[in-house]
Design a protein around this motif. Structure first.
Motif, PDB file in Angstrom:
ATOM      1  N   TRP A   7       1.116  -0.607  -0.153  1.00  0.00           N
ATOM      2  CA  TRP A   7       0.296  -0.379   0.452  1.00  0.00           C
ATOM      3  C   TRP A   7       0.983   1.230   0.232  1.00  0.00           C
ATOM      4  CZ3 TRP A   7      -4.768   1.727  -0.334  1.00  0.00           C
ATOM      5  CH2 TRP A   7      -5.422   3.010   0.262  1.00  0.00           C
ATOM      6  N   ARG A   8       0.815   1.906  -1.129  1.00  0.00           N
ATOM      7  CA  ARG A   8       1.229   3.436  -0.744  1.00  0.00           C
ATOM      8  C   ARG A   8       0.861   4.597   0.072  1.00  0.00           C
ATOM      9  NH1 ARG A   8       5.148   5.479  -4.536  1.00  0.00           N
ATOM     10  NH2 ARG A   8       5.810   3.353  -3.993  1.00  0.00           N
ATOM     11  N   ASP A   9       1.110   4.897   0.839  1.00  0.00           N
ATOM     12  CA  ASP A   9       0.342   5.587   1.593  1.00  0.00           C
ATOM     13  C   ASP A   9       1.312   7.961   1.095  1.00  0.00           C
ATOM     14  OD1 ASP A   9       0.877   7.430   4.146  1.00  0.00           O
ATOM     15  OD2 ASP A   9       1.256   6.043   5.490  1.00  0.00           O
ATOM     16  N   ARG A  10      -0.039   8.052   0.781  1.00  0.00           N
ATOM     17  CA  ARG A  10       0.705   9.510   0.420  1.00  0.00           C
ATOM     18  C   ARG A  10       1.577   9.909   1.237  1.00  0.00           C
ATOM     19  NH1 ARG A  10      -3.718  13.161  -2.293  1.00  0.00           N
ATOM     20  NH2 ARG A  10      -2.180  14.494  -3.842  1.00  0.00           N
ATOM     21  N   ALA A  11       1.219  10.224   2.618  1.00  0.00           N
ATOM     22  CA  ALA A  11       2.228  10.973   3.295  1.00  0.00           C
ATOM     23  C   ALA A  11       3.303  10.964   4.255  1.00  0.00           C
ATOM     24  CB  ALA A  11       0.888  11.279   4.389  1.00  0.00           C
ATOM     25  N   ASP A  12       4.003   9.042   3.471  1.00  0.00           N
ATOM     26  CA  ASP A  12       4.531   8.990   4.272  1.00  0.00           C
ATOM     27  C   ASP A  12       5.484   7.416   3.361  1.00  0.00           C
ATOM     28  OD1 ASP A  12       7.317   8.145   6.014  1.00  0.00           O
ATOM     29  OD2 ASP A  12       5.390   7.523   7.605  1.00  0.00           O
ATOM     30  N   PHE A  13       5.896   7.485   2.230  1.00  0.00           N
ATOM     31  CA  PHE A  13       6.454   7.343   1.837  1.00  0.00           C
ATOM     32  C   PHE A  13       7.951   6.885   1.010  1.00  0.00           C
ATOM     33  CE2 PHE A  13       4.815   9.999  -1.151  1.00  0.00           C
ATOM     34  CZ  PHE A  13       6.093  10.834  -2.287  1.00  0.00           C
ATOM     35  N   SER A  14       8.974   8.003   2.072  1.00  0.00           N
ATOM     36  CA  SER A  14       9.664   8.411   1.361  1.00  0.00           C
ATOM     37  C   SER A  14      11.155   8.423   2.473  1.00  0.00           C
ATOM     38  CB  SER A  14      10.246   9.371   0.517  1.00  0.00           C
ATOM     39  OG  SER A  14      11.335  10.354   0.613  1.00  0.00           O
ATOM     40  N   SER A  15      12.044   7.917   2.532  1.00  0.00           N
ATOM     41  CA  SER A  15      12.662   7.771   3.831  1.00  0.00           C
ATOM     42  C   SER A  15      13.438   9.499   3.854  1.00  0.00           C
ATOM     43  CB  SER A  15      14.478   7.658   3.295  1.00  0.00           C
ATOM     44  OG  SER A  15      15.520   8.263   2.252  1.00  0.00           O
ATOM     45  N   ALA A  16      13.568  10.382   2.834  1.00  0.00           N
ATOM     46  CA  ALA A  16      13.615  11.240   3.405  1.00  0.00           C
ATOM     47  C   ALA A  16      12.145  12.015   4.190  1.00  0.00           C
ATOM     48  CB  ALA A  16      13.869  12.442   1.875  1.00  0.00           C
ATOM     49  N   HIS A  17      11.909  13.136   5.030  1.00  0.00           N
ATOM     50  CA  HIS A  17      10.758  13.925   5.661  1.00  0.00           C
ATOM     51  C   HIS A  17      10.721  14.875   5.226  1.00  0.00           C
ATOM     52  CE1 HIS A  17      11.431  11.588   9.556  1.00  0.00           C
ATOM     53  NE2 HIS A  17      12.092  11.912   9.560  1.00  0.00           N
ATOM     54  N   THR A  18      11.296  15.748   4.149  1.00  0.00           N
ATOM     55  CA  THR A  18      10.744  16.322   2.932  1.00  0.00           C
ATOM     56  C   THR A  18      12.045  16.692   2.039  1.00  0.00           C
ATOM     57  OG1 THR A  18      12.633  18.260   3.919  1.00  0.00           O
ATOM     58  CG2 THR A  18      10.285  17.870   5.353  1.00  0.00           C
ATOM     59  N   GLY A  19      11.800  16.703   0.123  1.00  0.00           N
ATOM     60  CA  GLY A  19      12.457  16.623  -0.743  1.00  0.00           C
ATOM     61  C   GLY A  19      12.832  15.487  -0.629  1.00  0.00           C
ATOM     62  N   SER A  20      13.829  15.562  -1.868  1.00  0.00           N
ATOM     63  CA  SER A  20      14.144  14.015  -2.873  1.00  0.00           C
ATOM     64  C   SER A  20      14.662  13.433  -1.820  1.00  0.00           C
ATOM     65  CB  SER A  20      14.679  14.588  -4.140  1.00  0.00           C
ATOM     66  OG  SER A  20      15.943  14.928  -3.793  1.00  0.00           O
TER      67      SER A  20
END
Length: 212
Positions: free
Chosen positions: A79-92
């Motif tokens: 499931w892709r969580d739109r709000a939390d799917f990256s190791s970066a809290h902001t940015g790339s």
């Protein structure tokens, strides 16, 4: 996991869903009017409602097909969580985003994780379903090459370093990545509403995270 399918819930639906992390805390009121709090769960667990994302008959059909192939609650999925799917809290993402550990001169495997907070009680969340091609690893600040210096198990989130890349004692291993949430349907029944020729709806599609 034999009861987990390495496939993602329809992305155009999940990105319009709602939900987030849940915790379970016991609170006891004391005679002094103070309270005692105790965490019943060591880890948070995410819940989502995907029904908001169904806006067309095509999306409705895709969800029904996905639900049937998963046999309702039987098989898990990504499931892709739109709000939390990256190791970066902001940015790339960057290979320096998250600390996985420090070398001891022998350890070759490290679990991907994402840490929330820093000042008081940081929470390290295990990341078990990374997007493999997105994973970037650095040792001592120097980025390594996937397929040469390391490999990633996309079904567990375990990074395995090659013998030549095993970090020296004290060398910090860091990572950057995109990831999905291991989840399942939290119902064995979909109530379907075809309100017009061009639009359909499934009012409730509860999704719950699987703790692996």
């Amino acid at each position: 996991m034999v009861d987990f399918h390495e496939t993602r819930f329809p992305l155009d639906v999940s990105l319009n869903g709602r939900g987030g992390p849940e915790r379970r805390t016991d609170i006891v009121a004391l005679g002094s009017n103070r309270e005692a709090r105790n965490a019943r769960w060591a880890n948070s667990r995410r819940r989502y409602e995907a029904g908001y994302g169904v806006k067309s008959l095509a999306q409705l059909a895709a969800v029904i097909e996905f639900f049937e192939e998963r046999r309702g609650r039987l098989f898990g999925f990504r499931w892709r969580d739109r709000a939390d799917f990256s190791s970066a809290h902001t940015g790339s993402i960057s290979p320096l985003d998250q600390i996985l550990g420090a070398g001891d001169g022998a350890q070759a495997q490290f679990q991907l994780q994402k840490t929330y907070g820093a000042g008081f009680a940081p929470y390290a969340r295990t990341i078990a379903k990374p997007v493999m091609e997105s994973v970037r690893i650095a040792i001592g600040g120097t980025e390594k090459t996937r397929g040469v210096d390391f490999d990633v198990d996309a079904s567990s989130g375990i990074v395995t370093l090659s013998p030549s890349a095993v970090p020296a004692i004290g060398a910090v291993v860091t990572a950057g990545f995109l990831f999905d949430v291991p989840a399942r349907f939290d119902t064995d029944y979909l109530e379907i509403d075809v309100s017009s020729f061009e639009a359909g709806a499934i009012p409730k599609i509860p999704i719950i995270e699987i703790i692996l």
